[in-house]
Motif scaffolding. Structure first.
Motif, short mmCIF file in Angstrom:
data_model
loop_
_atom_site.label_atom_id
_atom_site.label_comp_id
_atom_site.label_asym_id
_atom_site.label_seq_id
_atom_site.Cartn_x
_atom_site.Cartn_y
_atom_site.Cartn_z
N ARG A 33 14.46 105.83 45.99
CA ARG A 33 15.32 106.54 46.93
C ARG A 33 16.64 106.91 46.27
O ARG A 33 17.65 107.08 46.94
CB ARG A 33 15.58 105.68 48.16
N PRO A 44 19.31 109.22 45.05
CA PRO A 44 19.60 110.65 45.26
C PRO A 44 19.85 111.35 43.92
O PRO A 44 20.39 110.77 42.99
CB PRO A 44 20.85 110.65 46.12
N ASP A 78 17.88 116.37 45.86
CA ASP A 78 18.37 115.92 47.17
C ASP A 78 19.65 116.66 47.57
O ASP A 78 19.81 117.05 48.72
CB ASP A 78 18.61 114.41 47.15
N LEU A 110 13.94 110.70 50.33
CA LEU A 110 14.89 109.70 50.80
C LEU A 110 14.35 108.85 51.94
O LEU A 110 14.77 107.70 52.10
CB LEU A 110 16.20 110.38 51.21
#
Length: 143
Positions: free
Chosen positions: A10, A12, A16, A98
């Protein structure tokens, strides 16, 4: 071209950030009529000279893509439509990455492939601008 798929995470990254920008932009285009609310909104070059700029039609593209009117968006600015659709795809990828830890593949281009990208982009911009000019100034040529 090589594709690298990292392990689920997850963290970023650029995808993203671009996905968030695309999501926010398309949500604004969908729910806020920017061109109607801001009195000075529009193309100054087109207003002064009658000739469109490179970005003419992008507000309409965002509005049409956010309402899923892809043909109208394409008529306003084809390259802008492709960009808006890529931003929408990046927004979906951002959510998947995410929220569900779906890994984002990384593309690694060779120097030769980067050369082709650098050569193709100006050609695409020129062809797109030619279309926008013809659509704006000489619409009878497109029928």
């Amino acid at each position: 071209m090589k594709v690298f798929v990292p392990p689920p995470n997850r963290h970023p990254g650029l995808v993203d950030a671009l996905g968030l920008a695309g999501l926010l932009g398309l949500l604004v285009a969908r729910y806020i009529p920017v061109a109607k609310l801001i009195p000075f909104w529009g193309c100054a070059l087109r207003e002064q000279t009658g000739w469109p700029c490179l970005g003419c039609g992008l507000t309409r593209v965002a509005d049409h893509v956010s309402h899923l009117h892809f043909l109208k968006a394409w008529e306003a600015n084809p390259l802008g439509t492709v960009a808006a659709c890529i931003f929408a795809l990046l927004a979906v990828m951002m959510v998947l990455h995410l929220v569900f830890k779906v890994p984002v593949p990384e593309l690694h281009l060779s120097p030769r492939e980067w050369t082709w990208v650098r050569r193709a982009l100006p050609v695409l911009l020129l062809v797109n601008y030619a279309y926008v000019v013809v659509k704006t100034k000489f619409p009878h040529l497109l029928m």
